[in-house]
Motif scaffolding. Sequence first.
Motif, PDB file in Angstrom:
ATOM      1  N   UNK A 132       0.833  -1.218   0.000  1.00 43.85           N
ATOM      2  CA  UNK A 132       0.000   0.000   0.000  1.00 43.85           C
ATOM      3  C   UNK A 132       0.863   1.261   0.000  1.00 43.85           C
ATOM      4  N   UNK A 133       1.806   1.303  -0.913  1.00 45.51           N
ATOM      5  CA  UNK A 133       2.776   2.387  -0.926  1.00 45.51           C
ATOM      6  C   UNK A 133       2.256   3.637  -1.636  1.00 45.51           C
ATOM      7  N   UNK A 134       2.364   4.770  -0.956  1.00 49.62           N
ATOM      8  CA  UNK A 134       2.082   6.084  -1.558  1.00 49.62           C
ATOM      9  C   UNK A 134       3.368   6.901  -1.493  1.00 49.62           C
ATOM     10  N   UNK A 135       3.735   7.536  -2.605  1.00 51.55           N
ATOM     11  CA  UNK A 135       4.900   8.425  -2.610  1.00 51.55           C
ATOM     12  C   UNK A 135       4.509   9.712  -3.322  1.00 51.55           C
ATOM     13  N   UNK A 136       4.899  10.834  -2.734  1.00 51.90           N
ATOM     14  CA  UNK A 136       4.663  12.133  -3.367  1.00 51.90           C
ATOM     15  C   UNK A 136       5.976  12.710  -3.848  1.00 51.90           C
ATOM     16  N   UNK A 137       5.897  13.438  -4.956  1.00 53.80           N
ATOM     17  CA  UNK A 137       7.077  14.193  -5.425  1.00 53.80           C
ATOM     18  C   UNK A 137       6.597  15.565  -5.862  1.00 53.80           C
ATOM     19  N   UNK A 138       7.309  16.580  -5.402  1.00 57.25           N
ATOM     20  CA  UNK A 138       6.920  17.943  -5.731  1.00 57.25           C
ATOM     21  C   UNK A 138       5.478  18.230  -5.347  1.00 57.25           C
ATOM     22  N   UNK A 139       5.015  17.635  -4.234  1.00 53.80           N
ATOM     23  CA  UNK A 139       3.665  17.902  -3.750  1.00 53.80           C
ATOM     24  C   UNK A 139       2.569  17.104  -4.441  1.00 53.80           C
ATOM     25  N   UNK A 140       2.916  16.345  -5.458  1.00 53.33           N
ATOM     26  CA  UNK A 140       1.885  15.563  -6.158  1.00 53.33           C
ATOM     27  C   UNK A 140       2.067  14.080  -5.851  1.00 53.33           C
ATOM     28  N   UNK A 141       0.959  13.353  -5.777  1.00 52.76           N
ATOM     29  CA  UNK A 141       1.057  11.929  -5.507  1.00 52.76           C
ATOM     30  C   UNK A 141       1.460  11.197  -6.777  1.00 52.76           C
ATOM     31  N   UNK A 142       2.586  10.505  -6.707  1.00 48.26           N
ATOM     32  CA  UNK A 142       3.165   9.860  -7.887  1.00 48.26           C
ATOM     33  C   UNK A 142       2.934   8.342  -7.846  1.00 48.26           C
ATOM     34  N   UNK A 143       2.907   7.761  -6.643  1.00 46.15           N
ATOM     35  CA  UNK A 143       2.573   6.340  -6.500  1.00 46.15           C
ATOM     36  C   UNK A 143       1.400   6.243  -5.551  1.00 46.15           C
ATOM     37  N   UNK A 144       0.462   5.361  -5.868  1.00 48.00           N
ATOM     38  CA  UNK A 144      -0.702   5.216  -5.005  1.00 48.00           C
ATOM     39  C   UNK A 144      -1.042   3.748  -4.770  1.00 48.00           C
ATOM     40  N   UNK A 145      -1.038   3.371  -3.498  1.00 47.13           N
ATOM     41  CA  UNK A 145      -1.476   2.036  -3.065  1.00 47.13           C
ATOM     42  C   UNK A 145      -0.800   0.919  -3.861  1.00 47.13           C
ATOM     43  N   UNK A 146       0.503   1.034  -4.027  1.00 48.89           N
ATOM     44  CA  UNK A 146       1.237   0.012  -4.790  1.00 48.89           C
ATOM     45  C   UNK A 146       1.562  -1.179  -3.882  1.00 48.89           C
ATOM     46  N   UNK A 174      11.642   2.487  -7.469  1.00 47.17           N
ATOM     47  CA  UNK A 174      12.991   1.954  -7.195  1.00 47.17           C
ATOM     48  C   UNK A 174      13.730   2.846  -6.197  1.00 47.17           C
ATOM     49  N   UNK A 175      13.593   4.159  -6.372  1.00 45.83           N
ATOM     50  CA  UNK A 175      14.290   5.077  -5.470  1.00 45.83           C
ATOM     51  C   UNK A 175      13.724   5.018  -4.048  1.00 45.83           C
ATOM     52  N   UNK A 176      12.460   4.657  -3.926  1.00 49.65           N
ATOM     53  CA  UNK A 176      11.882   4.507  -2.587  1.00 49.65           C
ATOM     54  C   UNK A 176      12.424   3.238  -1.920  1.00 49.65           C
ATOM     55  N   UNK A 177      12.547   2.174  -2.701  1.00 48.49           N
ATOM     56  CA  UNK A 177      13.037   0.908  -2.134  1.00 48.49           C
ATOM     57  C   UNK A 177      14.475   1.048  -1.647  1.00 48.49           C
ATOM     58  N   UNK A 178      15.284   1.862  -2.357  1.00 43.79           N
ATOM     59  CA  UNK A 178      16.690   1.964  -1.938  1.00 43.79           C
ATOM     60  C   UNK A 178      16.929   3.141  -0.996  1.00 43.79           C
ATOM     61  N   UNK A 179      15.863   3.790  -0.550  1.00 43.21           N
ATOM     62  CA  UNK A 179      16.000   4.783   0.517  1.00 43.21           C
ATOM     63  C   UNK A 179      16.275   6.199   0.042  1.00 43.21           C
ATOM     64  N   UNK A 180      16.194   6.456  -1.266  1.00 44.93           N
ATOM     65  CA  UNK A 180      16.454   7.810  -1.761  1.00 44.93           C
ATOM     66  C   UNK A 180      15.198   8.681  -1.693  1.00 44.93           C
ATOM     67  N   UNK A 181      14.026   8.042  -1.576  1.00 43.24           N
ATOM     68  CA  UNK A 181      12.776   8.791  -1.402  1.00 43.24           C
ATOM     69  C   UNK A 181      12.019   8.162  -0.240  1.00 43.24           C
ATOM     70  N   UNK A 182      11.249   8.989   0.459  1.00 39.86           N
ATOM     71  CA  UNK A 182      10.480   8.482   1.592  1.00 39.86           C
ATOM     72  C   UNK A 182       9.004   8.410   1.210  1.00 39.86           C
ATOM     73  N   UNK A 183       8.337   7.327   1.568  1.00 40.29           N
ATOM     74  CA  UNK A 183       6.904   7.234   1.260  1.00 40.29           C
ATOM     75  C   UNK A 183       6.069   8.100   2.205  1.00 40.29           C
TER      76      UNK A 183
END
Length: 233
Positions: free
Chosen positions: A6-20, A44-53
């Motif tokens: 259930x991964x959500x990630x935002x970039x630049x204020x917009x939701x880029x991944x939803x419920x993955x 991929x960048x979230x899995x390796x710790x470069x982005x936070x969900x």
Amino acid sequence: MLRVDRLDVERGGARVLHAVDLHVGDGEVVALIGSNGAGKTTLLRTVCGLLAPTQGEVTVGGRSVVGVPAFELARRGIRYVPAERRLFPALSVRDNLALGAYPARPTRDRHELVFGLFPRLRERRSQVVGTMSGGEQQMVAIGRALMSSPRLLLLDEPTTGLAPALAEEAYAVIARLRDAGGLTVLLAEQQVHLALEVAARAYVLEGGTVTMDGPSGSLRDEPGVRRAYLGFA
Ligand SMILES: Nc1ncnc2c1ncn2[C@@H]1O[C@H](COP(=O)(O)OP(=O)(O)OP(=O)(O)O)[C@@H](O)[C@H]1O
Ligand SMILES: [Mg+2]
């Protein structure tokens, strides 16, 4: 090995991944397919710790990676090879490979393993990487990641900038890694025919959500996949 819930990630204020939701088993090669902007690199960048969900959980080997810095995850064996490769152009092949082992010391065995997979790198071990062709640089990038004996390899579009013959060569190496066993791979790819050949399973990412997933053989026969990604009417 890898679990994304259930991964959500935002970039630049917009939701880029939803419920993955996604998982990769130990020793499995899994493809992440999707067109430009679908969210592959973000995942991929979230899995390796470069982005936070913003929501959800990611675990590798049962341990959460959320909030853990990327260098610590690299030490745990999670290695990311970005599409743009990020090599050290002024250094030789050998030195670029050696840096991949960091913080451990590069061993002769590891160099031998990489040179065994990529004989061309052995021939050119003293060449400065900035003067190598795109395909050769891709070999260095994958080889560098392998220098650390990773448990999870994240490959972002390994065929970027490669002519068709070299793209096939890159995938032949990934197939050899798969057959050698012991390595778990999640790879993002737009050259879907190649990805489905090497991966046992795949996920289709569209607009930041998983729209289809399954064994590569069945996805290849899906009308939606054939139309959107394989160029069949
Ligand atoms: N720093 C950022 N600020 C705002 N939006 C961003 C940022 N980085 C990425 N995005 C947006 O997030 C979405 C997903 O981007 P991502 O790079 O994950 O896609 P991708 O599937 O890897 O695409 P490609 O195949 O082109 O590499 C895109 O719409 C992109 O514009
Ligand atoms: Mg990308």
